[in-house]
Structures are given as structure tokens and as C-alpha cells.
Design a protein around this motif. Structure first.
Motif, PDB file in Angstrom:
ATOM      1  N   VAL A   1      39.397  21.299  40.661  1.00  0.00           N
ATOM      2  CA  VAL A   1      39.291  20.791  42.356  1.00  0.00           C
ATOM      3  C   VAL A   1      39.701  22.375  42.713  1.00  0.00           C
ATOM      4  O   VAL A   1      40.891  23.344  42.482  1.00  0.00           O
ATOM      5  N   GLN A   2      38.853  23.484  43.800  1.00  0.00           N
ATOM      6  CA  GLN A   2      39.108  23.840  44.825  1.00  0.00           C
ATOM      7  C   GLN A   2      39.288  23.793  46.115  1.00  0.00           C
ATOM      8  O   GLN A   2      38.475  22.749  46.263  1.00  0.00           O
ATOM      9  N   ALA A   3      40.267  24.557  46.675  1.00  0.00           N
ATOM     10  CA  ALA A   3      40.695  24.157  47.355  1.00  0.00           C
ATOM     11  C   ALA A   3      41.203  25.186  48.450  1.00  0.00           C
ATOM     12  O   ALA A   3      41.411  26.210  48.761  1.00  0.00           O
ATOM     13  N   LEU A   4      40.502  25.270  49.828  1.00  0.00           N
ATOM     14  CA  LEU A   4      41.262  26.218  51.198  1.00  0.00           C
ATOM     15  C   LEU A   4      41.262  24.893  52.584  1.00  0.00           C
ATOM     16  O   LEU A   4      40.465  23.636  52.023  1.00  0.00           O
ATOM     17  N   ALA A   5      41.662  25.254  53.359  1.00  0.00           N
ATOM     18  CA  ALA A   5      41.992  24.744  54.390  1.00  0.00           C
ATOM     19  C   ALA A   5      41.569  25.667  55.897  1.00  0.00           C
ATOM     20  O   ALA A   5      42.179  26.403  56.074  1.00  0.00           O
ATOM     21  N   PHE A   6      40.206  25.020  56.713  1.00  0.00           N
ATOM     22  CA  PHE A   6      39.424  25.955  57.795  1.00  0.00           C
ATOM     23  C   PHE A   6      40.751  25.625  59.218  1.00  0.00           C
ATOM     24  O   PHE A   6      40.623  24.219  59.510  1.00  0.00           O
ATOM     25  N   PRO A   7      41.110  26.172  60.217  1.00  0.00           N
ATOM     26  CA  PRO A   7      40.282  26.019  61.881  1.00  0.00           C
ATOM     27  C   PRO A   7      39.733  25.226  62.348  1.00  0.00           C
ATOM     28  O   PRO A   7      39.537  26.941  62.879  1.00  0.00           O
ATOM     29  N   LEU A   8      39.554  23.789  62.485  1.00  0.00           N
ATOM     30  CA  LEU A   8      38.059  24.088  62.758  1.00  0.00           C
ATOM     31  C   LEU A   8      38.310  23.459  64.512  1.00  0.00           C
ATOM     32  O   LEU A   8      39.151  23.111  64.723  1.00  0.00           O
ATOM     33  N   PRO A   9      37.333  23.352  65.639  1.00  0.00           N
ATOM     34  CA  PRO A   9      38.009  23.282  67.085  1.00  0.00           C
ATOM     35  C   PRO A   9      38.336  21.658  67.191  1.00  0.00           C
ATOM     36  O   PRO A   9      39.342  21.150  67.281  1.00  0.00           O
ATOM     37  N   ALA A  10      37.658  20.776  65.652  1.00  0.00           N
ATOM     38  CA  ALA A  10      37.969  19.163  66.192  1.00  0.00           C
ATOM     39  C   ALA A  10      39.239  19.430  65.211  1.00  0.00           C
ATOM     40  O   ALA A  10      39.513  17.532  65.238  1.00  0.00           O
ATOM     41  N   GLY A  11      39.877  20.232  64.532  1.00  0.00           N
ATOM     42  CA  GLY A  11      41.123  19.700  63.842  1.00  0.00           C
ATOM     43  C   GLY A  11      40.721  20.087  62.502  1.00  0.00           C
ATOM     44  O   GLY A  11      39.841  20.662  62.534  1.00  0.00           O
ATOM     45  N   PRO A  12      41.868  19.892  61.732  1.00  0.00           N
ATOM     46  CA  PRO A  12      41.890  21.390  60.828  1.00  0.00           C
ATOM     47  C   PRO A  12      40.659  20.377  59.491  1.00  0.00           C
ATOM     48  O   PRO A  12      41.047  20.200  60.102  1.00  0.00           O
ATOM     49  N   GLN A  13      40.319  21.004  58.596  1.00  0.00           N
ATOM     50  CA  GLN A  13      39.216  20.395  57.510  1.00  0.00           C
ATOM     51  C   GLN A  13      40.160  21.359  56.013  1.00  0.00           C
ATOM     52  O   GLN A  13      40.265  22.242  56.191  1.00  0.00           O
ATOM     53  N   LEU A  14      39.724  20.238  54.981  1.00  0.00           N
ATOM     54  CA  LEU A  14      39.977  19.975  53.543  1.00  0.00           C
ATOM     55  C   LEU A  14      38.674  20.595  53.284  1.00  0.00           C
ATOM     56  O   LEU A  14      38.170  19.804  53.683  1.00  0.00           O
ATOM     57  N   SER A  15      38.951  21.670  52.696  1.00  0.00           N
ATOM     58  CA  SER A  15      37.471  21.718  51.869  1.00  0.00           C
ATOM     59  C   SER A  15      37.497  22.151  50.443  1.00  0.00           C
ATOM     60  O   SER A  15      38.120  22.640  49.953  1.00  0.00           O
ATOM     61  N   LEU A  16      36.338  21.113  49.764  1.00  0.00           N
ATOM     62  CA  LEU A  16      36.894  21.341  48.412  1.00  0.00           C
ATOM     63  C   LEU A  16      35.428  20.894  47.529  1.00  0.00           C
ATOM     64  O   LEU A  16      34.908  21.044  48.126  1.00  0.00           O
ATOM     65  N   ASN A  17      35.870  22.329  46.555  1.00  0.00           N
ATOM     66  CA  ASN A  17      34.864  22.232  45.876  1.00  0.00           C
ATOM     67  C   ASN A  17      35.504  21.190  44.076  1.00  0.00           C
ATOM     68  O   ASN A  17      36.772  21.224  44.164  1.00  0.00           O
ATOM     69  N   LEU A  18      34.615  19.995  43.748  1.00  0.00           N
ATOM     70  CA  LEU A  18      35.378  19.364  43.029  1.00  0.00           C
ATOM     71  C   LEU A  18      34.077  20.113  41.446  1.00  0.00           C
ATOM     72  O   LEU A  18      32.724  19.686  41.176  1.00  0.00           O
ATOM     73  N   THR A  19      34.791  20.266  40.384  1.00  0.00           N
ATOM     74  CA  THR A  19      33.697  21.232  39.801  1.00  0.00           C
ATOM     75  C   THR A  19      33.642  21.051  37.844  1.00  0.00           C
ATOM     76  O   THR A  19      33.136  21.244  37.514  1.00  0.00           O
ATOM     77  N   ARG A  20      34.850  19.327  37.354  1.00  0.00           N
ATOM     78  CA  ARG A  20      35.008  18.476  36.494  1.00  0.00           C
ATOM     79  C   ARG A  20      33.963  17.715  37.348  1.00  0.00           C
ATOM     80  O   ARG A  20      35.824  17.091  37.415  1.00  0.00           O
ATOM     81  N   LEU A  21      33.654  16.725  37.414  1.00  0.00           N
ATOM     82  CA  LEU A  21      33.472  15.950  38.206  1.00  0.00           C
ATOM     83  C   LEU A  21      33.942  14.753  37.014  1.00  0.00           C
ATOM     84  O   LEU A  21      34.355  13.834  37.348  1.00  0.00           O
ATOM     85  N   GLU A  22      33.947  15.333  35.432  1.00  0.00           N
ATOM     86  CA  GLU A  22      34.217  14.352  34.515  1.00  0.00           C
ATOM     87  C   GLU A  22      36.121  14.293  35.061  1.00  0.00           C
ATOM     88  O   GLU A  22      36.324  12.705  34.351  1.00  0.00           O
ATOM     89  N   ALA A  23      37.117  14.712  35.592  1.00  0.00           N
ATOM     90  CA  ALA A  23      38.068  14.675  35.059  1.00  0.00           C
ATOM     91  C   ALA A  23      38.373  13.837  36.934  1.00  0.00           C
ATOM     92  O   ALA A  23      39.649  13.149  37.059  1.00  0.00           O
ATOM     93  N   VAL A  24      37.370  15.317  37.698  1.00  0.00           N
ATOM     94  CA  VAL A  24      38.190  14.561  39.535  1.00  0.00           C
ATOM     95  C   VAL A  24      36.246  14.264  39.976  1.00  0.00           C
ATOM     96  O   VAL A  24      36.217  15.364  40.188  1.00  0.00           O
ATOM     97  N   ALA A  25      36.065  13.443  40.723  1.00  0.00           N
ATOM     98  CA  ALA A  25      35.537  13.304  40.883  1.00  0.00           C
ATOM     99  C   ALA A  25      35.725  12.747  42.604  1.00  0.00           C
ATOM    100  O   ALA A  25      37.019  13.181  43.040  1.00  0.00           O
ATOM    101  N   VAL A  26      34.582  12.605  43.526  1.00  0.00           N
ATOM    102  CA  VAL A  26      34.861  12.158  45.055  1.00  0.00           C
ATOM    103  C   VAL A  26      36.185  11.211  44.520  1.00  0.00           C
ATOM    104  O   VAL A  26      37.116  11.175  45.575  1.00  0.00           O
ATOM    105  N   PRO A  27      35.998   9.725  44.294  1.00  0.00           N
ATOM    106  CA  PRO A  27      36.639   8.620  44.661  1.00  0.00           C
ATOM    107  C   PRO A  27      38.269   8.778  44.464  1.00  0.00           C
ATOM    108  O   PRO A  27      39.071   8.850  45.250  1.00  0.00           O
ATOM    109  N   GLN A  28      38.731   9.922  43.428  1.00  0.00           N
ATOM    110  CA  GLN A  28      39.876  10.161  42.925  1.00  0.00           C
ATOM    111  C   GLN A  28      40.338  11.765  44.269  1.00  0.00           C
ATOM    112  O   GLN A  28      41.487  11.319  44.369  1.00  0.00           O
TER     113      GLN A  28
END
Length: 217
Positions: A161-188
């Protein structure tokens, strides 16, 4: 072309192309990269997302019966063409460069593979080979930016899991890249991020997601 995702805050366009004909795909890819290099000037470009070049990241992803070894050779030749014909400096990453991480390229921890310095106007291109990943965002309008940055720091402890936080006008965003889908996919990722945040986030998928890895959003 099977998907395009763009927004004015990140000021970034993610284009997904797929084909069973590698030669045709490379022709279309060349046209897209050439257009970006001609039309985008990083000296006046503003956007939240980190960037190295006008054609920032060019990943080749093997699907179906495609062989990684063939794509590694293809990526190297494509990068060499970018340098020889467009004068665009190139970093190789992923399986095209001994598993070099894109994060290390962005952080300036590795030298250019082709070229001496990024071009002032077009920057450089990161050309690589990697497995499928999922780019997945969660918006948390109820939280402040520092709280979402803390969630991002904790999410990075999960495998792939790679993660960054961005300050968007509508509120903060957590931006994720999930690179090992067998370990952590979208539901987890969704469950853990909302647990850490203490509130449900509004999910957003950037690009495409393998059906087996899909979840909220």
C-alpha cells in the motif's frame, strides 16, 4: 483506449489502453506520449499530484498470456526511442529496472537512465513494467488534512500500500496505490482506512480495477 480519468485539482490525466496487438498498442502509446511532450509545459503546470514529466509514467502491464520478459524488452526499446527521437530523458522502473520503485525515482534517489537532466519543458518519463495495481481514493470532508495524513502514514504499514494525503477544495483526500492485490485489495483497504479515520470515506476509483480486487466504489 478503454478508460480516461482526469480532474482539475490533481491536474493529471490517467489513460488506460489495452490491445492483444503489441505493435498497434505501441503506435498509439507513442502518439499519446509525443502529444503530451509537445503540448504540456511543466514550467507553467500546476497541480497537486507529484510529477516528473509531461508524460509522467508509462507502465506496461502484462495481461492474459502476455509475458513479462517480452514487455521488459519492449519497455527498454520504447524508452530508448523516446530519448533518441524526442530527446525526452527516461527513468526505467519496476521489472524493467530490477524492481526499482517509482517512489525512489520521484524522490530523486536514482539517476536518469537516458539523458543527463530532465528537460525544462517536458521533464522526464518513467517507463516501466509492473503487475496490475489499483489506484483508489477516499475523500474525508469531515476530517482535517493532518488527520488524513496520519491515516496515510498508518496505511503504508500494510503490504503493497502506497498512500498520500491531498488537500482538495471539497476536503482532504486519501490517495492509495494498491500494488499487491493478493495481500490488500480494495475491500481490505476501505475497511482499514475508514477504521483509522473513524468515519466512512467516499470512494473513488482511478482507472480500472481487476474484478477480483474490487470493492466499495
Amino acid at each position: 483506449m478503454i478508460d480516461v480519468h482526469a480532474d482539475p485539482d490533481h491536474h493529471r490525466c490517467v489513460v488506460t489502453m489495452a490491445s492483444a496487438n503489441l505493435a498497434e498498442l505501441l503506435d498509439d502509446l507513442w502518439e499519446a506520449v509525443s502529444l503530451a511532450v509537445r503540448r504540456i509545459d511543466l514550467r507553467v503546470h500546476r497541480g497537486l499530484h507529484p510529477r516528473i514529466g509531461a508524460a509522467d509514467v508509462v507502465p506496461l502491464v502484462p495481461l492474459g498470456e502476455a509475458r513479462t520478459e517480452e514487455l521488459v524488452d519492449t519497455a527498454r526499446r520504447f524508452g530508448e526511442r523516446l530519448w533518441s527521437e524526442l530527446g525526452l530523458p527516461v527513468y526505467f522502473y519496476g521489472q524493467a529496472a530490477g524492481e526499482r520503485r517509482l517512489a525512489d525515482v520521484r524522490a530523486g534517489r536514482v539517476p536518469l537512465d537516458l539523458g543527463e537532466a530532465p528537460d525544462p519543458r517536458a521533464g522526464a518519463a518513467c517507463v516501466g513494467v509492473r503487475p496490475p495495481l489499483v489506484a483508489y481514493n477516499l475523500h474525508f470532508p469531515e476530517l482535517d488534512l493532518e488527520a488524513v495524513r496520519d491515516v496515510a502514514r498508518q496505511m503504508r504499514s500494510l503490504p503493497g500500500v502506497q498512500a498520500l494525503a491531498f488537500p482538495l477544495p471539497a476536503g482532504p483526500q486519501l490517495s492509495l496505490n494498491l500494488t499487491r492485490l493478493e495481500a490488500v485489495a480494495v475491500p481490505q483497504a476501505y475497511v482499514e482506512a475508514t477504521r483509522l479515520a473513524g468515519v466512512p470515506g467516499r470512494p473513488e476509483l482511478v482507472g480500472l480495477c481487476p474484478a477480483a480486487a474490487a470493492g466499495p466504489g
